[in-house]
Design a protein around this motif. Structure first.
Motif, PDB file in Angstrom:
ATOM      1  N   CYS A  88      41.063  52.654  47.252  1.00 29.46           N
ATOM      2  CA  CYS A  88      42.278  53.409  46.929  1.00 29.46           C
ATOM      3  C   CYS A  88      43.505  52.806  47.599  1.00 29.46           C
ATOM      4  CB  CYS A  88      42.121  54.871  47.374  1.00 29.46           C
ATOM      5  SG  CYS A  88      40.833  55.785  46.499  1.00 29.46           S
ATOM      6  N   ALA A  89      43.330  52.251  48.802  1.00 32.30           N
ATOM      7  CA  ALA A  89      44.458  51.732  49.573  1.00 32.30           C
ATOM      8  C   ALA A  89      45.000  50.418  49.018  1.00 32.30           C
ATOM      9  CB  ALA A  89      44.046  51.545  51.031  1.00 32.30           C
ATOM     10  N   VAL A  90      44.137  49.561  48.487  1.00 34.83           N
ATOM     11  CA  VAL A  90      44.589  48.260  47.983  1.00 34.83           C
ATOM     12  C   VAL A  90      45.613  48.408  46.856  1.00 34.83           C
ATOM     13  CG1 VAL A  90      43.875  46.150  46.787  1.00 34.83           C
ATOM     14  CG2 VAL A  90      42.565  46.963  48.744  1.00 34.83           C
ATOM     15  N   PRO A  91      45.372  49.228  45.822  1.00 31.00           N
ATOM     16  CA  PRO A  91      46.393  49.375  44.766  1.00 31.00           C
ATOM     17  C   PRO A  91      47.711  49.945  45.288  1.00 31.00           C
ATOM     18  CG  PRO A  91      44.269  50.210  44.014  1.00 31.00           C
ATOM     19  CD  PRO A  91      44.138  49.965  45.484  1.00 31.00           C
ATOM     20  N   LYS A  92      47.644  50.838  46.276  1.00 27.31           N
ATOM     21  CA  LYS A  92      48.870  51.421  46.825  1.00 27.31           C
ATOM     22  C   LYS A  92      49.693  50.376  47.562  1.00 27.31           C
ATOM     23  CE  LYS A  92      47.025  56.112  47.383  1.00 27.31           C
ATOM     24  NZ  LYS A  92      46.650  57.184  48.352  1.00 27.31           N
ATOM     25  N   LYS A  93      49.027  49.483  48.284  1.00 25.96           N
ATOM     26  CA  LYS A  93      49.719  48.486  49.088  1.00 25.96           C
ATOM     27  C   LYS A  93      50.085  47.240  48.293  1.00 25.96           C
ATOM     28  CE  LYS A  93      49.347  45.879  53.427  1.00 25.96           C
ATOM     29  NZ  LYS A  93      50.610  46.427  53.962  1.00 25.96           N
ATOM     30  N   GLU A  94      49.211  46.834  47.352  1.00 23.82           N
ATOM     31  CA  GLU A  94      49.390  45.562  46.671  1.00 23.82           C
ATOM     32  C   GLU A  94      49.454  45.675  45.148  1.00 23.82           C
ATOM     33  OE1 GLU A  94      46.937  42.346  48.444  1.00 23.82           O
ATOM     34  OE2 GLU A  94      45.986  43.960  49.588  1.00 23.82           O
ATOM     35  N   GLY A  95      49.410  46.890  44.626  1.00 24.85           N
ATOM     36  CA  GLY A  95      49.382  47.070  43.186  1.00 24.85           C
ATOM     37  C   GLY A  95      47.964  46.892  42.650  1.00 24.85           C
ATOM     38  N   TYR A  96      47.747  47.307  41.417  1.00 20.45           N
ATOM     39  CA  TYR A  96      46.395  47.241  40.849  1.00 20.45           C
ATOM     40  C   TYR A  96      45.915  45.798  40.686  1.00 20.45           C
ATOM     41  CZ  TYR A  96      46.199  52.247  40.060  1.00 20.45           C
ATOM     42  OH  TYR A  96      46.155  53.610  40.255  1.00 20.45           O
ATOM     43  N   LEU A  97      46.840  44.866  40.489  1.00 21.24           N
ATOM     44  CA  LEU A  97      46.424  43.472  40.389  1.00 21.24           C
ATOM     45  C   LEU A  97      45.887  42.949  41.719  1.00 21.24           C
ATOM     46  CD1 LEU A  97      49.204  41.850  38.126  1.00 21.24           C
ATOM     47  CD2 LEU A  97      46.848  42.449  37.516  1.00 21.24           C
ATOM     48  N   GLY A  98      46.210  43.658  42.796  1.00 20.63           N
ATOM     49  CA  GLY A  98      45.687  43.267  44.100  1.00 20.63           C
ATOM     50  C   GLY A  98      44.171  43.350  44.166  1.00 20.63           C
ATOM     51  N   LEU A  99      43.596  44.200  43.332  1.00 24.80           N
ATOM     52  CA  LEU A  99      42.142  44.305  43.286  1.00 24.80           C
ATOM     53  C   LEU A  99      41.497  43.065  42.677  1.00 24.80           C
ATOM     54  CD1 LEU A  99      41.792  48.024  42.120  1.00 24.80           C
ATOM     55  CD2 LEU A  99      41.197  47.123  44.376  1.00 24.80           C
ATOM     56  N   TYR A 100      42.296  42.262  41.980  1.00 24.53           N
ATOM     57  CA  TYR A 100      41.774  41.060  41.318  1.00 24.53           C
ATOM     58  C   TYR A 100      42.244  39.775  42.001  1.00 24.53           C
ATOM     59  CZ  TYR A 100      40.064  44.022  37.584  1.00 24.53           C
ATOM     60  OH  TYR A 100      39.372  44.980  36.871  1.00 24.53           O
ATOM     61  N   LYS A 101      42.749  39.903  43.231  1.00 21.37           N
ATOM     62  CA  LYS A 101      43.209  38.706  43.934  1.00 21.37           C
ATOM     63  C   LYS A 101      42.030  37.779  44.190  1.00 21.37           C
ATOM     64  CE  LYS A 101      46.648  39.255  46.576  1.00 21.37           C
ATOM     65  NZ  LYS A 101      47.561  39.687  47.666  1.00 21.37           N
ATOM     66  N   GLY A 102      42.193  36.502  43.848  1.00 21.47           N
ATOM     67  CA  GLY A 102      41.109  35.536  43.977  1.00 21.47           C
ATOM     68  C   GLY A 102      40.207  35.473  42.765  1.00 21.47           C
ATOM     69  N   ASN A 103      40.494  36.324  41.766  1.00 17.09           N
ATOM     70  CA  ASN A 103      39.605  36.374  40.598  1.00 17.09           C
ATOM     71  C   ASN A 103      39.676  35.106  39.755  1.00 17.09           C
ATOM     72  OD1 ASN A 103      37.736  37.939  38.932  1.00 17.09           O
ATOM     73  ND2 ASN A 103      39.365  37.934  37.414  1.00 17.09           N
ATOM     74  N   GLY A 104      40.837  34.448  39.740  1.00 19.32           N
ATOM     75  CA  GLY A 104      40.960  33.212  38.978  1.00 19.32           C
ATOM     76  C   GLY A 104      40.021  32.140  39.502  1.00 19.32           C
ATOM     77  N   ALA A 105      40.014  31.969  40.825  1.00 20.82           N
ATOM     78  CA  ALA A 105      39.112  30.990  41.431  1.00 20.82           C
ATOM     79  C   ALA A 105      37.661  31.397  41.229  1.00 20.82           C
ATOM     80  CB  ALA A 105      39.416  30.848  42.927  1.00 20.82           C
ATOM     81  N   MET A 106      37.398  32.701  41.248  1.00 25.79           N
ATOM     82  CA  MET A 106      36.032  33.174  41.030  1.00 25.79           C
ATOM     83  C   MET A 106      35.547  32.805  39.634  1.00 25.79           C
ATOM     84  SD  MET A 106      34.530  37.057  40.809  1.00 25.79           S
ATOM     85  CE  MET A 106      34.974  37.580  42.452  1.00 25.79           C
ATOM     86  N   MET A 107      36.407  32.963  38.629  1.00 27.56           N
ATOM     87  CA  MET A 107      36.008  32.645  37.266  1.00 27.56           C
ATOM     88  C   MET A 107      35.749  31.153  37.090  1.00 27.56           C
ATOM     89  SD  MET A 107      35.667  35.363  35.464  1.00 27.56           S
ATOM     90  CE  MET A 107      34.908  35.940  36.987  1.00 27.56           C
ATOM     91  N   ILE A 108      36.608  30.332  37.719  1.00 24.38           N
ATOM     92  CA  ILE A 108      36.398  28.886  37.641  1.00 24.38           C
ATOM     93  C   ILE A 108      35.067  28.512  38.291  1.00 24.38           C
ATOM     94  CG2 ILE A 108      37.273  26.629  38.393  1.00 24.38           C
ATOM     95  CD1 ILE A 108      40.090  27.851  38.276  1.00 24.38           C
ATOM     96  N   ARG A 109      34.720  29.222  39.358  1.00 26.55           N
ATOM     97  CA  ARG A 109      33.478  28.918  40.073  1.00 26.55           C
ATOM     98  C   ARG A 109      32.250  29.478  39.373  1.00 26.55           C
ATOM     99  NH1 ARG A 109      30.409  32.274  43.356  1.00 26.55           N
ATOM    100  NH2 ARG A 109      28.916  31.157  44.673  1.00 26.55           N
ATOM    101  N   ILE A 110      32.330  30.712  38.911  1.00 30.87           N
ATOM    102  CA  ILE A 110      31.115  31.391  38.461  1.00 30.87           C
ATOM    103  C   ILE A 110      30.585  30.819  37.163  1.00 30.87           C
ATOM    104  CG2 ILE A 110      32.113  33.218  37.011  1.00 30.87           C
ATOM    105  CD1 ILE A 110      29.229  33.470  39.610  1.00 30.87           C
ATOM    106  N   PHE A 111      31.450  30.224  36.345  1.00 34.17           N
ATOM    107  CA  PHE A 111      30.945  29.655  35.093  1.00 34.17           C
ATOM    108  C   PHE A 111      29.964  28.521  35.367  1.00 34.17           C
ATOM    109  CE2 PHE A 111      31.205  29.528  30.532  1.00 34.17           C
ATOM    110  CZ  PHE A 111      30.777  28.242  30.233  1.00 34.17           C
ATOM    111  N   PRO A 112      30.361  27.492  36.147  1.00 34.72           N
ATOM    112  CA  PRO A 112      29.365  26.456  36.460  1.00 34.72           C
ATOM    113  C   PRO A 112      28.244  26.974  37.352  1.00 34.72           C
ATOM    114  CG  PRO A 112      31.407  26.057  37.651  1.00 34.72           C
ATOM    115  CD  PRO A 112      31.694  27.129  36.649  1.00 34.72           C
ATOM    116  N   TYR A 113      28.553  27.933  38.236  1.00 34.42           N
ATOM    117  CA  TYR A 113      27.506  28.459  39.127  1.00 34.42           C
ATOM    118  C   TYR A 113      26.401  29.137  38.328  1.00 34.42           C
ATOM    119  CZ  TYR A 113      25.181  31.200  42.730  1.00 34.42           C
ATOM    120  OH  TYR A 113      24.226  31.749  43.560  1.00 34.42           O
ATOM    121  N   GLY A 114      26.794  30.026  37.414  1.00 30.56           N
ATOM    122  CA  GLY A 114      25.786  30.724  36.621  1.00 30.56           C
ATOM    123  C   GLY A 114      24.999  29.772  35.739  1.00 30.56           C
ATOM    124  N   ALA A 115      25.705  28.815  35.142  1.00 32.13           N
ATOM    125  CA  ALA A 115      25.028  27.855  34.274  1.00 32.13           C
ATOM    126  C   ALA A 115      24.037  27.006  35.060  1.00 32.13           C
ATOM    127  CB  ALA A 115      26.064  26.963  33.587  1.00 32.13           C
TER     128      ALA A 115
END
Length: 302
Positions: free
Chosen positions: A50-77
């Motif tokens: 609850c605190a993260v969206p209040k302090k950083e906005g709802y996009l704050g919950l997805y911080k680092g998600n871009g790097a995660m997506m780049i990583r998880i595609f080759p990782y899962g494969a």
């Protein structure tokens, strides 16, 4: 056969991406709690959510998600493809062990292979996810790569925390595949009509019904996470390195385990955020294993 071999790793990567996207906010909160970020260290799991969206906005919950997506595609494969290949090798060697142990060994080796190949991306993702609005050290994925390379010893800087990662991945990936495969085998053997159905690509082969697949995948993830979680906490603290004020006390795996235990104990240290991990892992592993099984049928591999 050739199209199947070409597309299967991609679809397995898609399975990992779907699973991680679903739980990205929980991943961010887990990293903040594991390393005791000073903005949220006194909060619990749900209060931090609850605190993260209040302090950083709802996009704050997805911080680092871009790097995660780049990583998880080759990782899962890599992980799922390596599991199939390692399983064939282990069975071919005829080591005189049961099929359950085959899955355990193959799953462990597959997890380690995927981790080593994609570790630098995981390092960058953790650094980005730990940042809080107004205190950014890294401006993005490329900037983080440049900073770590120039400030932390070149390529060695990208592999900080690899040892607890590898040590923890063996029981995590191994028990994950082992538990899922065992539950699948037992379910189809004991209650084939209740739990199973004919495969879409081969009516002579029984596969688990979708909702049973989801359940087995969730149970597999929960058991594997419980076993390996303290090493996951150790990995995160080592990956963050100089970002943490007590980084000089967390230079090795053993030092970090001792320090976290002495400073925070078991529940609020080595297992901090575990309840969140259960919430995160059950849907994540359930989606990953279910997508994997469905893609095998779609590509006629049963």
């Amino acid at each position: 056969c050739i199209p199947s071999l070409f597309f299967l790793p991609s679809w397995k990567g898609v399975a990992g991406c779907c699973a991680k996207t679903t739980t990205a906010p929980l991943d961010r909160v887990k990293i903040l709690l594991q390393a005791h970020n000073h903005h949220y260290k006194h909060l619990g799991v749900f209060s931090t959510l609850c605190a993260v969206p209040k302090k950083e906005g709802y996009l704050g919950l997805y911080k680092g998600n871009g790097a995660m997506m780049i990583r998880i595609f080759p990782y899962g494969a890599i992980q799922f493809m390596a599991f199939d290949q390692y399983k064939k090798v282990v069975i071919k060697k005829q080591l005189g062990i049961s099929g359950h142990v085959h899955r355990l060994m193959a799953g462990s080796m597959a997890g380690i292979t995927a981790v080593i190949c994609t570790y630098p991306l995981d390092m960058v993702r953790v650094r980005l996810a730990f940042q809080v609005k107004g205190e950014h050290k890294y401006m993005g994925i490329i900037h983080a790569f440049k900073m770590i390379y120039t400030k932390e010893g070149g390529f060695r800087g990208f592999y900080r925390g690899l040892m607890p990662t590898v040590v923890g991945m063996a029981p995590y990936a191994g028990f994950s595949f082992f538990t899922f495969g065992t539950l699948k085998s037992i379910g189809l053997a004991q209650a084939p009509n209740l739990l199973g159905r004919p495969s879409l690509d081969n009516p002579d082969v029984l596969v688990l019904k979708t909702h049973v697949n989801l359940l087995c995948g969730g149970i597999a993830g929960a058991i594997a996470q419980t076993i390996s979680y303290p090493l996951d906490v150790t990995r995160r603290r080592m990956q963050l390195g100089a970002v943490l004020p007590d980084s000089e006390k967390c230079l090795t795996m053993v030092q970090t385990l001792k320090y976290v235990y002495q400073q925070h104990g078991i529940r609020r240290g080595l297992y901090r955020g575990l309840s969140l991990n259960y919430i995160r892992c059950i849907p994540s592993q359930a989606v990953a294993f279910t997508t994997y099984e469905l893609m095998k049928q779609f590509l006629h591999l049963n």
